[in-house]
Structure formats: structure tokens, C-alpha cells
Design a protein around this motif. Structure first.
Motif, mmCIF file in Angstrom:
data_model
loop_
_atom_site.group_PDB
_atom_site.id
_atom_site.type_symbol
_atom_site.label_atom_id
_atom_site.label_comp_id
_atom_site.label_asym_id
_atom_site.label_seq_id
_atom_site.Cartn_x
_atom_site.Cartn_y
_atom_site.Cartn_z
ATOM 1 N N ARG A 106 0.859 -1.179 0.000
ATOM 2 C CA ARG A 106 0.000 0.000 0.000
ATOM 3 C C ARG A 106 0.897 1.232 0.000
ATOM 4 O O ARG A 106 1.925 1.263 0.670
ATOM 5 C CB ARG A 106 -0.856 -0.027 1.278
ATOM 6 C CG ARG A 106 -1.915 1.024 1.357
ATOM 7 C CD ARG A 106 -2.781 0.793 2.572
ATOM 8 N NE ARG A 106 -3.572 -0.438 2.452
ATOM 9 C CZ ARG A 106 -4.718 -0.530 1.771
ATOM 10 N NH1 ARG A 106 -5.214 0.515 1.169
ATOM 11 N NH2 ARG A 106 -5.368 -1.668 1.715
ATOM 12 N N CYS A 107 0.519 2.242 -0.745
ATOM 13 C CA CYS A 107 1.338 3.446 -0.826
ATOM 14 C C CYS A 107 1.271 4.221 0.492
ATOM 15 O O CYS A 107 0.186 4.495 0.997
ATOM 16 C CB CYS A 107 0.859 4.316 -1.983
ATOM 17 S SG CYS A 107 1.820 5.826 -2.181
ATOM 18 N N SER A 108 2.448 4.544 1.013
ATOM 19 C CA SER A 108 2.487 5.225 2.316
ATOM 20 C C SER A 108 2.038 6.679 2.203
ATOM 21 O O SER A 108 1.691 7.310 3.182
ATOM 22 C CB SER A 108 3.890 5.166 2.895
ATOM 23 O OG SER A 108 4.779 5.904 2.078
ATOM 24 N N LEU A 109 2.047 7.208 0.981
ATOM 25 C CA LEU A 109 1.662 8.613 0.795
ATOM 26 C C LEU A 109 0.170 8.794 0.579
ATOM 27 O O LEU A 109 -0.417 9.746 1.066
ATOM 28 C CB LEU A 109 2.413 9.201 -0.405
ATOM 29 C CG LEU A 109 3.933 9.194 -0.334
ATOM 30 C CD1 LEU A 109 4.509 9.737 -1.632
ATOM 31 C CD2 LEU A 109 4.416 10.005 0.854
ATOM 32 N N CYS A 110 -0.433 7.876 -0.182
ATOM 33 C CA CYS A 110 -1.826 8.111 -0.565
ATOM 34 C C CYS A 110 -2.775 6.968 -0.232
ATOM 35 O O CYS A 110 -3.961 7.054 -0.521
ATOM 36 C CB CYS A 110 -1.898 8.448 -2.047
ATOM 37 S SG CYS A 110 -1.642 7.008 -3.100
ATOM 38 N N ASN A 111 -2.265 5.883 0.347
ATOM 39 C CA ASN A 111 -3.117 4.768 0.797
ATOM 40 C C ASN A 111 -3.622 3.874 -0.336
ATOM 41 O O ASN A 111 -4.406 2.963 -0.103
ATOM 42 C CB ASN A 111 -4.302 5.310 1.622
ATOM 43 C CG ASN A 111 -4.943 4.231 2.489
ATOM 44 O OD1 ASN A 111 -4.246 3.414 3.084
ATOM 45 N ND2 ASN A 111 -6.264 4.225 2.558
ATOM 46 N N TRP A 139 4.211 -0.640 -7.720
ATOM 47 C CA TRP A 139 3.935 0.664 -8.305
ATOM 48 C C TRP A 139 2.672 1.270 -7.703
ATOM 49 O O TRP A 139 1.651 0.583 -7.582
ATOM 50 C CB TRP A 139 3.765 0.484 -9.821
ATOM 51 C CG TRP A 139 3.537 1.732 -10.602
ATOM 52 C CD1 TRP A 139 2.341 2.149 -11.112
ATOM 53 C CD2 TRP A 139 4.506 2.707 -10.996
ATOM 54 N NE1 TRP A 139 2.518 3.321 -11.803
ATOM 55 C CE2 TRP A 139 3.829 3.687 -11.750
ATOM 56 C CE3 TRP A 139 5.891 2.836 -10.780
ATOM 57 C CZ2 TRP A 139 4.488 4.797 -12.285
ATOM 58 C CZ3 TRP A 139 6.534 3.946 -11.324
ATOM 59 C CH2 TRP A 139 5.834 4.905 -12.069
ATOM 60 N N CYS A 140 2.746 2.549 -7.356
ATOM 61 C CA CYS A 140 1.531 3.257 -6.949
ATOM 62 C C CYS A 140 1.012 4.005 -8.176
ATOM 63 O O CYS A 140 1.638 4.957 -8.639
ATOM 64 C CB CYS A 140 1.787 4.251 -5.821
ATOM 65 S SG CYS A 140 0.300 5.249 -5.508
ATOM 66 N N PRO A 141 -0.124 3.565 -8.734
ATOM 67 C CA PRO A 141 -0.658 4.195 -9.940
ATOM 68 C C PRO A 141 -1.122 5.631 -9.680
ATOM 69 O O PRO A 141 -1.213 6.426 -10.619
ATOM 70 C CB PRO A 141 -1.852 3.298 -10.323
ATOM 71 C CG PRO A 141 -2.173 2.499 -9.118
ATOM 72 C CD PRO A 141 -0.945 2.441 -8.257
ATOM 73 N N GLN A 142 -1.384 5.954 -8.441
ATOM 74 C CA GLN A 142 -1.837 7.295 -8.076
ATOM 75 C C GLN A 142 -0.673 8.297 -8.051
ATOM 76 O O GLN A 142 -0.719 9.336 -8.682
ATOM 77 C CB GLN A 142 -2.506 7.231 -6.693
ATOM 78 C CG GLN A 142 -3.255 8.477 -6.288
ATOM 79 C CD GLN A 142 -4.514 8.671 -7.109
ATOM 80 O OE1 GLN A 142 -5.172 7.711 -7.502
ATOM 81 N NE2 GLN A 142 -4.827 9.921 -7.403
ATOM 82 N N CYS A 143 0.379 7.970 -7.318
ATOM 83 C CA CYS A 143 1.543 8.861 -7.187
ATOM 84 C C CYS A 143 2.582 8.599 -8.277
ATOM 85 O O CYS A 143 3.543 9.348 -8.388
ATOM 86 C CB CYS A 143 2.243 8.652 -5.844
ATOM 87 S SG CYS A 143 1.203 8.842 -4.416
ATOM 88 N N ARG A 144 2.425 7.524 -9.032
ATOM 89 C CA ARG A 144 3.419 7.094 -10.020
ATOM 90 C C ARG A 144 4.790 6.950 -9.348
ATOM 91 O O ARG A 144 5.774 7.558 -9.759
ATOM 92 C CB ARG A 144 3.474 8.068 -11.201
ATOM 93 C CG ARG A 144 2.096 8.353 -11.797
ATOM 94 C CD ARG A 144 2.150 9.246 -13.013
ATOM 95 N NE ARG A 144 2.996 8.690 -14.063
ATOM 96 C CZ ARG A 144 2.664 7.682 -14.862
ATOM 97 N NH1 ARG A 144 1.491 7.102 -14.715
ATOM 98 N NH2 ARG A 144 3.486 7.256 -15.785
HETATM 99 ZN ZN ZN Z 1 0.518 6.776 -3.801
#
Ligand code: ZN
Length: 167
Positions: A106-111, A139-144
Motif C-alpha cells: 500500500r502506498c504510504s503517501l496516498c493509501n 507501483w503506486c498508480p496514483q503517485c506514479r
Molecule cells: Zn501513492
């Protein structure tokens, strides 16, 4: 809420108040769906009500340093009293709400949940250890943003081992 320390604790979802930004990030590193209440103003009864409503509506455990709010929330909240994030993690683990370990899903920046990275995403990241055998990339598709074991959360993993798992 107690229960076995394993399965149910894998899927606990949280709503962290604005005082708990570090804990929020660390919970995401551990794979827990955690949203931050940074949009809510503190010490405002109406905002507290909205916060509580959201936690209940989304089935999230409210994490707060606000004694008054925790009291109002009753079983739906955990009052966090210590400012030390390792102590905070220890409290949640002690309550059976989490199993502390870095999971990198899980992305630590945007969940946002991470997915396996594509070749071209990995090749664009300058510092990615591409030649390390068996290295997995996410890969976080939100934050790239590219993640790999050791890129993020390595320090956290060490701290969890030292501070939370022993004693
Ligand atoms: Zn993210």
C-alpha cells in the motif's frame, strides 16, 4: 475488540486524526487501509461528530489523541496517549488490531494499494536495484511511485523488530 492476533488483525481499517501523521504512514507501510483526518479541524464538536460518523460509516477504527473524542467514540476509537510512534504501534498490536510487519502493498503517501510494477516503470527509476536477483517492484498508480523491498520502510522494519516485537 480482541480476537486472535492473526487473521482479523490483517484487515483492520483506520481513520487517524491529524496529530497522528507518522502513525498513519507507518500503518500504510504495514498494509493497513488508513485514511488521515487532516481535513477536519480539531477541538470542534461538529467536526468531531463528522469524524466519528465517517469512522463508523466506513467501518474504521478511529485513532485519536483527543481524550474527549475518544470518550465519545467509545469502542469505535483507540485513544493514543504516547507521542512515540513505536509506542503507538505497540498499543495497537497489544489490542490485537494489527500484526506489525512491513508489507509493502500500500502506498504510504496516498493509501492506494500497490500493484506489481511494469518493466518500463522499473527502468525509469534511476536508483532501482534492477540487477539484484529476486527483487520485486511495486507501483503506486496514483503517485506514479516505484517501491521495492528496502526502498521504503526498511528503517521501520528494523525499528519494529527492536521496539515492538521484543518485550
Ligand atoms: Zn501513492
Amino acid at each position: 475488540m480482541s480476537g486472535t492476533p492473526d487473521d482479523p488483525a490483517r484487515s483492520t481499517r483506520f481513520l487517524a486524526d491529524r496529530m497522528l501523521g507518522t502513525l498513519c504512514r507507518y500503518l500504510r507501510f504495514m498494509g493497513y487501509d488508513t485514511v488521515s483526518a487532516s481535513g477536519y479541524r480539531e477541538g470542534n464538536t461538529r467536526e468531531d461528530t463528522l469524524l466519528l460518523k465517517r469512522a463508523r460509516g466506513e467501518g474504521r477504527v478511529l485513532l485519536t489523541m483527543d481524550r474527549e473524542l475518544a470518550k465519545r467514540a467509545g469502542e469505535d476509537a483507540v485513544l493514543i496517549e504516547d507521542r512515540d510512534v513505536m509506542e503507538q504501534i505497540r498499543v495497537l498490536a497489544g489490542k490485537g488490531l494489527i500484526v506489525p510487519a512491513v508489507r509493502l502493498n500500500r502506498c504510504s503517501l496516498c493509501n492506494t494499494p500497490l500493484r506489481p510494477a511494469r518493466e518500463e516503470e522499473i527502468s525509469k527509476a534511476r536508483h532501482a536495484p534492477r540487477s539484484t536477483p529476486g527483487m520485486e517492484f511495486f507501483w503506486c498508480p496514483q503517485c506514479r511511485k516505484l517501491y521495492w523491498q528496502g526502498s521504503h520502510g526498511k528503517d521501520l522494519e528494523k525499528r519494529i523488530k527492536e521496539n515492538v516485537l521484543q518485550d
